[in-house]
Design an enzyme around this catalytic site. Structure first.
Site, PDB file in Angstrom:
ATOM      1  N   SER A 198       0.795  -1.224   0.000  1.00  0.00           N
ATOM      2  CA  SER A 198       0.000   0.000   0.000  1.00  0.00           C
ATOM      3  C   SER A 198       0.830   1.277   0.000  1.00  0.00           C
ATOM      4  O   SER A 198       0.311   2.337  -0.335  1.00  0.00           O
ATOM      5  CB  SER A 198      -0.948   0.007   1.196  1.00  0.00           C
ATOM      6  OG  SER A 198      -0.218  -0.050   2.405  1.00  0.00           O
ATOM      7  N   HIS A 226      -5.263  -3.338  -2.699  1.00  0.00           N
ATOM      8  CA  HIS A 226      -4.851  -2.501  -3.842  1.00  0.00           C
ATOM      9  C   HIS A 226      -4.719  -3.314  -5.135  1.00  0.00           C
ATOM     10  O   HIS A 226      -4.274  -2.788  -6.143  1.00  0.00           O
ATOM     11  CB  HIS A 226      -3.512  -1.819  -3.553  1.00  0.00           C
ATOM     12  CG  HIS A 226      -3.619  -0.641  -2.653  1.00  0.00           C
ATOM     13  ND1 HIS A 226      -4.081   0.583  -3.082  1.00  0.00           N
ATOM     14  CD2 HIS A 226      -3.362  -0.498  -1.335  1.00  0.00           C
ATOM     15  CE1 HIS A 226      -4.069   1.436  -2.069  1.00  0.00           C
ATOM     16  NE2 HIS A 226      -3.644   0.801  -1.000  1.00  0.00           N
ATOM     17  N   LYS A 257     -11.777   0.512  -2.327  1.00  0.00           N
ATOM     18  CA  LYS A 257     -10.850   1.023  -3.340  1.00  0.00           C
ATOM     19  C   LYS A 257     -11.509   0.883  -4.714  1.00  0.00           C
ATOM     20  O   LYS A 257     -12.425   1.618  -5.004  1.00  0.00           O
ATOM     21  CB  LYS A 257      -9.499   0.353  -3.169  1.00  0.00           C
ATOM     22  CG  LYS A 257      -8.869   0.905  -1.871  1.00  0.00           C
ATOM     23  CD  LYS A 257      -7.576   0.324  -1.426  1.00  0.00           C
ATOM     24  CE  LYS A 257      -7.123   1.095  -0.180  1.00  0.00           C
ATOM     25  NZ  LYS A 257      -6.586   0.280   0.873  1.00  0.00           N
TER      26      LYS A 257
HETATM   27  C1  LIG Z   1      -6.609   0.289   2.358  1.00  0.00           C
HETATM   28  C2  LIG Z   1      -6.057  -0.974   2.849  1.00  0.00           C
HETATM   29  C3  LIG Z   1      -6.702  -1.685   3.865  1.00  0.00           C
HETATM   30  C4  LIG Z   1      -7.860  -1.118   4.620  1.00  0.00           C
HETATM   31  O1  LIG Z   1      -9.026  -1.114   3.888  1.00  0.00           O
HETATM   32  P1  LIG Z   1     -10.222  -0.193   4.400  1.00  0.00           P
HETATM   33  O2  LIG Z   1     -11.408  -0.781   3.776  1.00  0.00           O
HETATM   34  O3  LIG Z   1      -9.914   1.186   3.947  1.00  0.00           O
HETATM   35  O4  LIG Z   1     -10.227  -0.299   5.896  1.00  0.00           O
HETATM   36  C5  LIG Z   1      -6.196  -2.914   4.213  1.00  0.00           C
HETATM   37  N1  LIG Z   1      -5.093  -3.417   3.618  1.00  0.00           N
HETATM   38  C6  LIG Z   1      -4.440  -2.749   2.662  1.00  0.00           C
HETATM   39  C7  LIG Z   1      -3.236  -3.355   2.024  1.00  0.00           C
HETATM   40  C8  LIG Z   1      -4.889  -1.496   2.267  1.00  0.00           C
HETATM   41  O5  LIG Z   1      -4.221  -0.828   1.343  1.00  0.00           O
END
Ligand SMILES: *Cc1c(COP(=O)(O)O)cnc(C)c1O
Length: 408
Positions: A198, A226, A257
Protein backbone atom coordinates in the site's frame (compact mmCIF):
# COMPACT_ATOMS: atom_id res chain seq x y z
CA UNK A 1 -21.16 27.19 41.82
CA UNK A 2 -20.41 24.36 39.47
CA UNK A 3 -23.40 22.85 37.72
CA UNK A 4 -23.81 19.10 38.05
CA UNK A 5 -24.27 18.95 34.31
CA UNK A 6 -21.38 21.11 33.21
CA UNK A 7 -19.05 19.27 30.92
CA UNK A 8 -15.68 19.12 32.65
CA UNK A 9 -13.63 16.45 30.94
CA UNK A 10 -10.19 15.45 32.23
CA UNK A 11 -10.74 17.31 35.50
CA UNK A 12 -9.56 14.48 37.76
CA UNK A 13 -5.96 13.86 38.72
CA UNK A 14 -5.81 11.11 36.10
CA UNK A 15 -7.24 13.63 33.66
CA UNK A 16 -4.40 16.01 34.44
CA UNK A 17 -1.85 13.26 33.87
CA UNK A 18 -3.45 12.23 30.58
CA UNK A 19 -3.59 15.87 29.45
CA UNK A 20 0.07 16.27 30.26
CA UNK A 21 0.90 13.12 28.27
CA UNK A 22 -1.15 14.10 25.23
CA UNK A 23 0.11 17.68 25.20
CA UNK A 24 3.69 16.46 25.32
CA UNK A 25 3.13 14.02 22.49
CA UNK A 26 1.38 16.64 20.38
CA UNK A 27 4.30 19.03 20.91
CA UNK A 28 6.69 16.32 19.70
CA UNK A 29 4.54 15.65 16.64
CA UNK A 30 4.34 19.35 15.80
CA UNK A 31 8.09 19.76 16.22
CA UNK A 32 8.71 16.86 13.81
CA UNK A 33 6.19 18.17 11.26
CA UNK A 34 4.10 15.07 11.87
CA UNK A 35 0.96 16.65 13.35
CA UNK A 36 -1.96 15.92 11.08
CA UNK A 37 -5.13 17.81 10.30
CA UNK A 38 -8.12 16.95 8.19
CA UNK A 39 -8.81 18.79 4.94
CA UNK A 40 -12.57 19.11 4.43
CA UNK A 41 -13.42 17.98 0.93
CA UNK A 42 -16.33 16.67 -1.07
CA UNK A 43 -15.74 14.35 -3.99
CA UNK A 44 -17.92 15.82 -6.71
CA UNK A 45 -16.66 13.44 -9.36
CA UNK A 46 -14.51 10.31 -9.46
CA UNK A 47 -11.28 12.35 -9.41
CA UNK A 48 -12.62 15.82 -8.61
CA UNK A 49 -12.91 17.32 -5.15
CA UNK A 50 -14.33 20.59 -3.89
CA UNK A 51 -13.09 22.27 -0.72
CA UNK A 52 -15.28 24.16 1.73
CA UNK A 53 -14.26 27.44 0.12
CA UNK A 54 -15.26 26.17 -3.31
CA UNK A 55 -11.77 25.44 -4.66
CA UNK A 56 -11.79 22.59 -7.18
CA UNK A 57 -9.03 19.97 -7.18
CA UNK A 58 -8.02 17.08 -9.38
CA UNK A 59 -7.29 14.21 -7.03
CA UNK A 60 -4.20 12.06 -7.50
CA UNK A 61 -4.27 10.41 -4.12
CA UNK A 62 -7.50 8.46 -3.87
CA UNK A 63 -7.99 4.73 -4.33
CA UNK A 64 -10.80 5.10 -6.82
CA UNK A 65 -8.83 3.15 -9.41
CA UNK A 66 -11.64 2.56 -11.87
CA UNK A 67 -13.63 5.69 -11.07
CA UNK A 68 -16.66 3.60 -10.14
CA UNK A 69 -17.79 5.87 -7.27
CA UNK A 70 -19.69 7.92 -9.82
CA UNK A 71 -20.56 5.24 -12.35
CA UNK A 72 -24.25 5.56 -13.29
CA UNK A 73 -25.00 1.89 -12.56
CA UNK A 74 -23.28 2.02 -9.18
CA UNK A 75 -25.01 5.27 -8.24
CA UNK A 76 -28.38 3.90 -9.32
CA UNK A 77 -27.96 0.68 -7.36
CA UNK A 78 -26.93 2.59 -4.23
CA UNK A 79 -29.82 5.05 -4.60
CA UNK A 80 -32.37 2.25 -5.06
CA UNK A 81 -31.03 0.41 -2.02
CA UNK A 82 -31.14 3.59 0.03
CA UNK A 83 -34.77 4.29 -0.84
CA UNK A 84 -35.89 0.69 -0.35
CA UNK A 85 -33.65 -0.35 2.54
CA UNK A 86 -33.24 2.88 4.51
CA UNK A 87 -30.09 4.58 5.68
CA UNK A 88 -28.73 1.91 8.03
CA UNK A 89 -28.53 -1.85 8.35
CA UNK A 90 -29.59 -1.19 11.99
CA UNK A 91 -27.64 -3.97 13.61
CA UNK A 92 -25.03 -6.66 13.57
CA UNK A 93 -25.42 -9.08 10.69
CA UNK A 94 -26.37 -11.83 13.15
CA UNK A 95 -29.14 -9.75 14.74
CA UNK A 96 -31.10 -7.37 12.49
CA UNK A 97 -28.48 -6.43 9.90
CA UNK A 98 -28.72 -9.54 7.75
CA UNK A 99 -29.26 -7.64 4.49
CA UNK A 100 -29.91 -10.18 1.73
CA UNK A 101 -27.71 -8.25 -0.70
CA UNK A 102 -24.86 -8.88 1.75
CA UNK A 103 -25.07 -12.63 1.16
CA UNK A 104 -25.37 -12.08 -2.61
CA UNK A 105 -22.26 -9.92 -2.50
CA UNK A 106 -20.35 -12.54 -0.52
CA UNK A 107 -21.20 -15.22 -3.09
CA UNK A 108 -20.10 -12.91 -5.88
CA UNK A 109 -16.86 -12.01 -4.07
CA UNK A 110 -16.12 -15.67 -3.36
CA UNK A 111 -16.50 -16.50 -7.07
CA UNK A 112 -14.44 -13.44 -8.01
CA UNK A 113 -11.61 -14.61 -5.75
CA UNK A 114 -11.95 -18.29 -6.67
CA UNK A 115 -12.79 -19.26 -3.08
CA UNK A 116 -15.55 -21.38 -1.57
CA UNK A 117 -16.95 -18.61 0.59
CA UNK A 118 -16.49 -15.04 1.76
CA UNK A 119 -17.52 -12.94 4.74
CA UNK A 120 -18.03 -9.19 4.76
CA UNK A 121 -16.60 -6.93 7.44
CA UNK A 122 -17.14 -3.22 7.99
CA UNK A 123 -13.78 -2.25 6.55
CA UNK A 124 -10.72 -3.88 5.05
CA UNK A 125 -8.94 -2.98 8.26
CA UNK A 126 -11.40 -5.01 10.29
CA UNK A 127 -11.33 -7.93 7.84
CA UNK A 128 -7.59 -8.34 8.43
CA UNK A 129 -7.93 -7.81 12.14
CA UNK A 130 -10.84 -10.23 12.39
CA UNK A 131 -9.26 -12.97 10.29
CA UNK A 132 -5.89 -12.86 12.04
CA UNK A 133 -6.91 -12.69 15.64
CA UNK A 134 -9.82 -15.06 15.33
CA UNK A 135 -7.84 -17.78 13.56
CA UNK A 136 -4.43 -17.51 15.24
CA UNK A 137 -3.62 -18.00 18.88
CA UNK A 138 -0.75 -17.96 21.33
CA UNK A 139 1.85 -20.54 20.29
CA UNK A 140 1.22 -19.99 16.57
CA UNK A 141 3.82 -18.41 14.29
CA UNK A 142 3.11 -15.66 11.82
CA UNK A 143 5.70 -14.56 9.27
CA UNK A 144 4.88 -11.00 8.24
CA UNK A 145 6.46 -8.74 5.58
CA UNK A 146 7.88 -5.61 7.21
CA UNK A 147 5.84 -3.36 4.91
CA UNK A 148 2.48 -5.02 5.52
CA UNK A 149 -0.53 -2.80 6.09
CA UNK A 150 -1.15 -1.60 9.66
CA UNK A 151 -4.28 -3.74 9.90
CA UNK A 152 -2.19 -6.88 9.37
CA UNK A 153 0.36 -5.72 11.93
CA UNK A 154 -2.39 -5.01 14.46
CA UNK A 155 -4.21 -8.30 13.78
CA UNK A 156 -0.97 -10.25 14.30
CA UNK A 157 -0.31 -8.43 17.58
CA UNK A 158 -3.77 -8.96 18.99
CA UNK A 159 -3.75 -12.65 18.02
CA UNK A 160 -1.06 -13.44 20.59
CA UNK A 161 0.87 -15.48 18.01
CA UNK A 162 4.61 -15.01 17.79
CA UNK A 163 5.24 -12.49 15.00
CA UNK A 164 8.37 -12.94 12.90
CA UNK A 165 8.90 -9.95 10.61
CA UNK A 166 10.87 -10.57 7.42
CA UNK A 167 12.54 -7.95 5.23
CA UNK A 168 10.33 -6.55 2.53
CA UNK A 169 9.83 -9.11 -0.25
CA UNK A 170 13.13 -10.74 0.78
CA UNK A 171 12.55 -14.43 0.17
CA UNK A 172 16.02 -15.41 1.41
CA UNK A 173 15.34 -13.72 4.72
CA UNK A 174 11.90 -15.33 4.91
CA UNK A 175 13.30 -18.77 4.17
CA UNK A 176 15.97 -18.39 6.86
CA UNK A 177 13.27 -17.47 9.34
CA UNK A 178 11.04 -20.36 8.29
CA UNK A 179 14.00 -22.73 8.57
CA UNK A 180 14.80 -21.45 12.05
CA UNK A 181 11.34 -22.56 13.19
CA UNK A 182 11.15 -25.75 11.11
CA UNK A 183 11.51 -27.98 14.17
CA UNK A 184 8.28 -26.57 15.60
CA UNK A 185 5.77 -29.11 14.31
CA UNK A 186 2.80 -28.14 16.49
CA UNK A 187 2.23 -24.46 15.72
CA UNK A 188 -0.05 -23.19 12.99
CA UNK A 189 2.34 -21.25 10.75
CA UNK A 190 1.11 -18.47 8.52
CA UNK A 191 2.89 -16.24 6.01
CA UNK A 192 0.99 -12.98 5.56
CA UNK A 193 1.59 -10.27 2.97
CA UNK A 194 -0.01 -7.44 1.05
CA UNK A 195 -0.67 -8.46 -2.57
CA UNK A 196 0.11 -4.94 -3.81
CA UNK A 197 1.95 -3.03 -1.09
CA UNK A 198 0.00 0.00 0.00
CA UNK A 199 2.92 2.41 0.35
CA UNK A 200 5.40 1.09 -2.23
CA UNK A 201 3.00 -0.09 -4.94
CA UNK A 202 5.02 -3.22 -5.67
CA UNK A 203 3.73 -6.80 -5.75
CA UNK A 204 4.41 -9.66 -3.38
CA UNK A 205 6.41 -12.54 -4.88
CA UNK A 206 3.63 -15.06 -5.03
CA UNK A 207 5.47 -17.84 -6.90
CA UNK A 208 8.30 -17.85 -4.34
CA UNK A 209 5.86 -17.54 -1.45
CA UNK A 210 3.94 -20.52 -2.81
CA UNK A 211 7.13 -22.58 -2.98
CA UNK A 212 8.12 -21.64 0.57
CA UNK A 213 4.63 -22.33 1.82
CA UNK A 214 4.83 -25.84 0.39
CA UNK A 215 8.36 -26.48 1.55
CA UNK A 216 7.66 -25.43 5.14
CA UNK A 217 4.05 -26.51 5.46
CA UNK A 218 2.67 -23.06 6.24
CA UNK A 219 -0.51 -21.25 5.33
CA UNK A 220 -0.54 -18.17 3.12
CA UNK A 221 -2.70 -15.08 3.58
CA UNK A 222 -2.72 -12.23 1.04
CA UNK A 223 -4.40 -8.83 1.37
CA UNK A 224 -5.56 -7.73 -2.08
CA UNK A 225 -6.90 -4.27 -1.14
CA UNK A 226 -4.85 -2.50 -3.84
CA UNK A 227 -4.91 -5.44 -6.25
CA UNK A 228 -8.63 -5.87 -6.91
CA UNK A 229 -9.72 -4.17 -10.08
CA UNK A 230 -6.08 -3.35 -10.79
CA UNK A 231 -4.05 -6.48 -11.54
CA UNK A 232 -4.80 -9.90 -12.97
CA UNK A 233 -7.32 -10.97 -15.59
CA UNK A 234 -10.70 -9.43 -14.75
CA UNK A 235 -9.04 -7.42 -11.96
CA UNK A 236 -9.24 -10.51 -9.77
CA UNK A 237 -5.99 -9.68 -7.99
CA UNK A 238 -2.74 -11.33 -7.06
CA UNK A 239 -3.51 -15.03 -7.60
CA UNK A 240 -5.01 -14.33 -11.00
CA UNK A 241 -2.11 -12.05 -11.95
CA UNK A 242 0.42 -14.81 -11.32
CA UNK A 243 -1.87 -17.52 -12.70
CA UNK A 244 -1.57 -19.40 -9.42
CA UNK A 245 -5.19 -19.99 -8.51
CA UNK A 246 -5.67 -22.00 -5.35
CA UNK A 247 -2.33 -20.98 -3.83
CA UNK A 248 -3.58 -18.56 -1.20
CA UNK A 249 -5.39 -20.02 1.82
CA UNK A 250 -6.92 -16.79 3.09
CA UNK A 251 -7.59 -13.79 0.89
CA UNK A 252 -8.69 -10.44 2.25
CA UNK A 253 -9.64 -7.24 0.54
CA UNK A 254 -11.64 -4.07 0.67
CA UNK A 255 -14.76 -2.68 -0.93
CA UNK A 256 -13.39 0.84 -0.52
CA UNK A 257 -10.85 1.02 -3.34
CA UNK A 258 -11.72 -0.21 -6.84
CA UNK A 259 -15.11 -1.39 -5.61
CA UNK A 260 -16.26 2.15 -4.86
CA UNK A 261 -17.94 1.44 -1.54
CA UNK A 262 -17.06 0.82 2.10
CA UNK A 263 -16.39 -2.50 3.75
CA UNK A 264 -13.96 -5.38 3.63
CA UNK A 265 -14.00 -9.13 3.21
CA UNK A 266 -12.27 -12.39 3.96
CA UNK A 267 -12.47 -15.17 1.35
CA UNK A 268 -11.42 -18.73 2.12
CA UNK A 269 -12.82 -22.21 2.67
CA UNK A 270 -16.44 -22.75 3.77
CA UNK A 271 -15.25 -23.94 7.14
CA UNK A 272 -13.03 -20.93 7.86
CA UNK A 273 -15.82 -18.57 6.86
CA UNK A 274 -18.36 -20.45 8.97
CA UNK A 275 -16.08 -20.13 11.98
CA UNK A 276 -15.38 -16.42 11.40
CA UNK A 277 -19.15 -15.88 11.18
CA UNK A 278 -19.50 -17.30 14.69
CA UNK A 279 -16.45 -15.86 16.33
CA UNK A 280 -14.79 -12.91 14.55
CA UNK A 281 -15.48 -10.13 17.04
CA UNK A 282 -15.27 -7.22 14.55
CA UNK A 283 -17.98 -9.05 12.58
CA UNK A 284 -20.17 -10.21 15.47
CA UNK A 285 -20.14 -7.03 17.55
CA UNK A 286 -20.49 -4.29 14.98
CA UNK A 287 -23.39 -2.98 12.92
CA UNK A 288 -23.20 -4.24 9.35
CA UNK A 289 -22.43 -1.89 6.45
CA UNK A 290 -25.44 -0.05 5.06
CA UNK A 291 -27.79 -1.29 2.35
CA UNK A 292 -26.38 1.31 -0.07
CA UNK A 293 -22.77 0.31 0.68
CA UNK A 294 -23.67 -3.30 -0.05
CA UNK A 295 -25.56 -2.45 -3.22
CA UNK A 296 -22.80 -0.14 -4.47
CA UNK A 297 -20.14 -2.82 -4.07
CA UNK A 298 -22.35 -5.43 -5.70
CA UNK A 299 -22.98 -3.14 -8.66
CA UNK A 300 -19.30 -2.18 -8.87
CA UNK A 301 -18.33 -5.84 -9.05
CA UNK A 302 -20.92 -6.28 -11.80
CA UNK A 303 -19.53 -3.27 -13.70
CA UNK A 304 -16.03 -4.67 -13.23
CA UNK A 305 -17.17 -7.85 -14.93
CA UNK A 306 -18.90 -6.01 -17.78
CA UNK A 307 -16.63 -3.03 -18.39
CA UNK A 308 -13.49 -4.07 -16.49
CA UNK A 309 -11.37 -4.86 -19.54
CA UNK A 310 -11.83 -1.39 -21.04
CA UNK A 311 -11.47 0.45 -17.71
CA UNK A 312 -8.40 -1.56 -16.78
CA UNK A 313 -6.89 -0.94 -20.20
CA UNK A 314 -7.25 2.82 -19.68
CA UNK A 315 -5.74 2.50 -16.21
CA UNK A 316 -2.80 0.51 -17.59
CA UNK A 317 -2.22 3.11 -20.32
CA UNK A 318 -2.34 5.93 -17.76
CA UNK A 319 0.08 3.99 -15.58
CA UNK A 320 2.55 3.48 -18.41
CA UNK A 321 2.29 7.13 -19.47
CA UNK A 322 2.81 8.44 -15.93
CA UNK A 323 5.62 6.06 -15.00
CA UNK A 324 7.46 6.86 -18.24
CA UNK A 325 6.88 10.59 -17.77
CA UNK A 326 8.25 10.52 -14.23
CA UNK A 327 11.20 8.44 -15.39
CA UNK A 328 11.99 11.00 -18.11
CA UNK A 329 11.91 13.74 -15.45
CA UNK A 330 14.35 11.62 -13.41
CA UNK A 331 12.17 11.76 -10.31
CA UNK A 332 12.95 9.13 -7.67
CA UNK A 333 10.04 6.80 -8.33
CA UNK A 334 9.85 3.31 -6.89
CA UNK A 335 9.72 0.84 -9.79
CA UNK A 336 6.61 -1.19 -10.42
CA UNK A 337 3.68 -1.86 -12.69
CA UNK A 338 0.78 -0.59 -10.60
CA UNK A 339 -1.05 2.76 -10.71
CA UNK A 340 0.17 3.34 -7.14
CA UNK A 341 3.34 5.32 -7.79
CA UNK A 342 5.46 6.48 -4.85
CA UNK A 343 7.81 9.40 -5.47
CA UNK A 344 10.30 9.35 -2.62
CA UNK A 345 11.02 12.84 -1.33
CA UNK A 346 12.87 12.02 1.89
CA UNK A 347 12.27 14.87 4.30
CA UNK A 348 8.84 15.52 5.71
CA UNK A 349 9.32 19.27 5.16
CA UNK A 350 10.05 18.98 1.44
CA UNK A 351 7.21 16.52 0.93
CA UNK A 352 4.84 18.92 2.69
CA UNK A 353 6.14 21.86 0.63
CA UNK A 354 5.58 20.01 -2.66
CA UNK A 355 2.15 18.90 -1.44
CA UNK A 356 1.30 22.60 -0.74
CA UNK A 357 2.75 23.76 -4.08
CA UNK A 358 0.55 21.31 -5.99
CA UNK A 359 -2.49 22.11 -3.89
CA UNK A 360 -2.19 25.83 -4.71
CA UNK A 361 -2.33 24.80 -8.35
CA UNK A 362 -5.40 22.60 -8.01
CA UNK A 363 -3.79 19.18 -7.59
CA UNK A 364 -4.29 16.96 -4.56
CA UNK A 365 -1.36 14.62 -4.21
CA UNK A 366 -0.95 14.12 -0.50
CA UNK A 367 2.41 13.70 1.14
CA UNK A 368 2.68 10.44 3.05
CA UNK A 369 4.83 10.69 6.14
CA UNK A 370 5.84 8.56 9.09
CA UNK A 371 4.39 6.53 10.74
CA UNK A 372 2.70 5.45 7.48
CA UNK A 373 6.16 5.05 5.95
CA UNK A 374 9.63 4.64 7.51
CA UNK A 375 11.48 7.75 8.75
CA UNK A 376 13.40 9.51 5.98
CA UNK A 377 11.16 8.13 3.22
CA UNK A 378 8.36 10.69 3.20
CA UNK A 379 6.83 10.53 -0.23
CA UNK A 380 4.20 11.67 -2.63
CA UNK A 381 2.04 8.67 -3.34
CA UNK A 382 0.53 9.27 -6.72
CA UNK A 383 -2.43 7.07 -7.55
CA UNK A 384 -4.08 6.98 -10.93
CA UNK A 385 -7.66 6.32 -11.90
CA UNK A 386 -9.22 5.24 -15.16
CA UNK A 387 -11.31 8.40 -14.71
CA UNK A 388 -8.30 10.72 -15.12
CA UNK A 389 -7.83 12.33 -18.53
CA UNK A 390 -4.58 12.55 -20.48
CA UNK A 391 -4.41 16.38 -20.06
CA UNK A 392 -4.74 15.90 -16.29
CA UNK A 393 -1.82 13.49 -16.34
CA UNK A 394 0.22 15.93 -18.43
CA UNK A 395 -0.60 18.76 -16.05
CA UNK A 396 0.52 16.86 -12.98
CA UNK A 397 3.76 15.88 -14.71
CA UNK A 398 4.62 19.45 -15.61
CA UNK A 399 3.72 20.71 -12.12
CA UNK A 400 5.84 18.01 -10.51
CA UNK A 401 8.76 19.04 -12.71
CA UNK A 402 8.33 22.66 -11.63
CA UNK A 403 7.97 21.74 -7.96
CA UNK A 404 11.04 19.55 -8.02
CA UNK A 405 13.14 22.38 -9.46
CA UNK A 406 11.77 25.15 -7.27
CA UNK A 407 11.49 23.52 -3.88
CA UNK A 408 14.79 22.77 -2.16
C1 LIG B 1 -6.61 0.29 2.36
C2 LIG B 1 -6.06 -0.97 2.85
C3 LIG B 1 -6.70 -1.69 3.87
C4 LIG B 1 -7.86 -1.12 4.62
O1 LIG B 1 -9.03 -1.11 3.89
P1 LIG B 1 -10.22 -0.19 4.40
O2 LIG B 1 -11.41 -0.78 3.78
O3 LIG B 1 -9.91 1.19 3.95
O4 LIG B 1 -10.23 -0.30 5.90
C5 LIG B 1 -6.20 -2.91 4.21
N1 LIG B 1 -5.09 -3.42 3.62
C6 LIG B 1 -4.44 -2.75 2.66
C7 LIG B 1 -3.24 -3.35 2.02
C8 LIG B 1 -4.89 -1.50 2.27
O5 LIG B 1 -4.22 -0.83 1.34
Amino acid sequence: MQSTYSHAPLASSSGARLRHRVEKRLRTLHAAGLARTITDLDMIGPVTARSRSGQIYTVFSSNNYLGLTHHPKVLQAAADALIKGGTSSTGSRLISGGIARGSDLEKKLARFKGCEAALLFNTGYLANLGALYTLLKKGDLVFSDELNHASIIDGCRISGAEVIVYRHNDMTDLEQKLAAYASNQTAVKLIVTDGVFSMDGDLCRLPELAALKNRYGTLLMVDDAHAEGVIGPGGRGTEAYFGLQGTIDIQTGTLSKSLASEGGYVASSKEIIAYLTCRARPFVFSTFISPHDTAAAYAALQVLQEEGPILMKTLREHTRFMREGLHTLKLPVLPGITPLIPIIVGSVERAAAIDAFLKERGILLSAIRPPSVPMGTARLRLTLSAAHTKPQLQQVLSLLKEAWQQIP
